[in-house]
Structure formats: C-alpha cells, structure tokens
Design an enzyme around this catalytic site. Sequence first.
Site, PDB file in Angstrom:
ATOM      1  N   ASP A 136     -10.586 -77.630 -65.896  1.00  0.00           N
ATOM      2  CA  ASP A 136     -11.712 -78.290 -65.528  1.00  0.00           C
ATOM      3  C   ASP A 136     -11.612 -79.442 -64.587  1.00  0.00           C
ATOM      4  OD1 ASP A 136     -14.497 -78.388 -65.218  1.00  0.00           O
ATOM      5  OD2 ASP A 136     -14.820 -79.215 -67.056  1.00  0.00           O
ATOM      6  N   ASP A 336     -16.033 -77.928 -57.449  1.00  0.00           N
ATOM      7  CA  ASP A 336     -15.808 -78.096 -58.918  1.00  0.00           C
ATOM      8  C   ASP A 336     -15.208 -76.585 -59.201  1.00  0.00           C
ATOM      9  OD1 ASP A 336     -16.079 -78.706 -61.667  1.00  0.00           O
ATOM     10  OD2 ASP A 336     -18.113 -77.325 -61.554  1.00  0.00           O
TER      11      ASP A 336
END
Length: 456
Positions: A136, A336
């Site tokens: 992440d 992201d």
Amino acid sequence: MKKLFLLLLPCCFFLGLTAAAAAADFGVRSGSCSSKFLDKARHLNRSGVHVTLHHPRSPCSPAAPSPDLDFSAILNHDAARVLSLDARLDKSARSSLARPSAVAAPLSPGSAVGVGNYVARIGLGTPSRSFSVLVDTGSSLSWIQCSPCRVSCHPQVGRPFDPAASSTYHPLPCSAAACDSLQEATLNPSACSHSGVCIYEASYGDSSFSVGYLSEDTLTFSSASLPGFVYGCGQDNEGLFGRSDGLIGLARNRLSLLSQFAPSVGNSFAYCLPTDSSAGYLSLGSYDSDRFAFTPLQSSTLDDTLYFVRLAGVSVAGQALSVSEASYSAAPTIIDSGTVITRLPREVYSSLSAAVTAAMKGRGAVPAPAFSILDTCFRGSLRRLAVPSVEMVFQGGAALRLAAANVMIDVDEATTCLAFAPAGRVAIIGNKQQETYSVVYDVGRSRVGFAAGGCG
C-alpha cells in the site's frame, strides 16, 4: 477503538513468553506463476531487489481471495477508501499538518484493504518465515498478524507470526524514537503498556484496523535482509484484509518499508500491477531510468506522506477533452496503489464520460444503467465492445496510454462500465489505470516514471 485501548493498556509482550503467558498478560478474550515476471523485473531494475506482485483475485496469489466478495462490495470499499483519503487531507488542512543498489519481490492483486491492494511475499524473523502481505503506497506503518492474537485476527492462509520463535525479535519501548513517530505515520496517537511497551493503532477507510505492539525484527525481502526493521506486531486485526498476513507501507514516512531500506538500496521503488491473469513485481532500489518517462512529484502541505502529481490533460481517441487547463488542478491529485477506480476532478470527469459515451455510441454500444459508483455503463462485456483509446498526460509530458482494459471494467457478465468516477477533495490515479505499466517512485529525485509493458 477507545475500548480496545483500555484492553491493551495493561499489557506487555516479551520475547520468550509462552503463548499462554502472553495471553494472560494481554488480558483480553481468548512460484511457477511468477518466475518469468521476475525476469522482467530484473531487466527493468538490474541492481534492485525484486519480489513478485499478485492481483488480489489472481489464482496465483499466495493470499486466497474471499470467494463471496462481489464486485459491488469491492466498489463500496473503494469508495470508503477514497472518503478516508478525503477526510485525511481535510484533517491535515484543519490541523495544519505539514509532514515534512535495490531489492524486488513479485506482486499479485488482493481483497477491502485487500480488495484494492496487491499481494507480495516477505520473510520475517530468525529463522525467517514467509508471509503474504498487502502492498500500500498510502500507508506508512507495516504490520503483520502475531500470535497469540488474543483479541481478534482475520483469517489468513498460514499461521500468524510467533515472536517467541524469532531470536531477533524485540518489542520497542515507549521511549523509542519510532514510538514518537506513530502519530505522523498512522494519524493515531501511540499508547503505552504498564510495562513500557509501545502500542500502535493503524486504521483504514473501510473501518478495518490493526492494533498491537510496535516491534523490530529482521525483514527478508527477496535476497536482501534488513535487521532492526520496525513494524507492528498485530494483536487485534479486524476488517477485510483478504487472507493476507499483514501489510507493508510504502508512503513517504520514516517508518515505511521504503524509508527503512533506503540507506542500503536507495530511495526509490517500482512496481508493475498485474491483472488477475498475470503477475507483476515490486522492487526497491535502483532502476533503468532510460525506459521511463517522468513527471515531478508535487509538494503539498496537506499530507506529505502521499504521492502528489499534476495531471495536465486527458484525451479520448486522440482528441483532448474540452475543459480548461485550470479544471485539471481543481483538486490535488495523488497516485495510489490501493484505490481501484481513478477519480478525476468533476469537470474533467464529466467531459471524459461524455466523450467516451459519444465514441462508444458511434461504434454501436448500447448504454446500460449505472452500477454502484460507476455511472457510464454499456451493455455487453469488454471483449465484445469497441473501446476508444484514452490518454492521461502529466506535467513534463509523461503519459499513461490506456488500453481498453484500463479504460473499462466488466461489472457483471452483461455490463461494462467506464473505470473512472468524479473526485471529492482529492483526485486519485487508481490501480485499474496503472495495471501492466511499470511505475517507479523515485523519492530521492522527487519524480514518478511510467513505462509501458512492465508485467510482460
């Protein structure tokens, strides 16, 4: 979470405690799929450290996906993540927060935090044990599920990490500098046990969270080892993390995996996010810059742990959208790895939707009702539809030239939708649009690069 901290505060956890003793102290209720892709990674990052990366729903993923998680649930959790990022930036603005050689592993796609995140394998402890973790770029602190896990642990493929079985494990005291860094890394304050062990809380947009002891141990990433790696040893881990063992954070923060590895391999990482029928890679360290087109990272006082870029233009079938240059900067933009669907500033999204709809209708496509957060949909599956090309251009000229599978997404057997949505406070370049591209985050040189065909 306040009740949970009340449970954790009396606790301590020490190397060498038996599971029963630790539970009492805690005081709470009782490779063939990816080898060719690693070759590709080594070519792109010749001196880096590489691991394989898997799609969350890939049959090759080491963390098996949840079979009962339908696509509408994935979109709901994606929306929750985006709302969390919106709130995170809003919170940062209100509080005026301004955050101030190579290794690689294979990547595969994961499910909630695990819905949108890709999966890699790392080793932890001495002797080293292998664990499947979510990757992440929006998180700083890494964590893994640890026994005795007496509060709650989500299901995982193997056994949780046993700190007592590692000769190099150490819980960190509340006086440690890393404990002081938790507020900035997690946006949650640290807590302290009666015996002086630092307690962390990492929370996510879909109400998933991990709470446990801040610790250090030896991390193994492909062929590289990192003694004294700081991470969370999770004792209460709840939410949709798929069947992963934990999470590694790659945000710009001193506690992230990238920052801890940077002194030995360099301050950059790269990945190729695969489809559910392929495998990609995650690498740390140096890379072949000749293959990439770059855009500068943007500085932001909103949250300097995230990766801000400047979107300069979007075109459909070679025609630029009819919006002003200012429309692209109506919201700050981040790239992201954990958000699935790209969010564009509202005027840009409306123009994109209209242009794609006109092109699709001109090629015989029949509009279909909206599906969850996706409002530009057509009857039929992606493979049967003629989809126009879409190009996203960033400051400096770097571009993502999107194939049909990066533009549209099948939401069921009879419907495909535009894989974009309007942004709220922040525009986001999501992982659907990044799939099969090599993306390098060169933090040392403050730039992001794109190269087509990264996953093979």
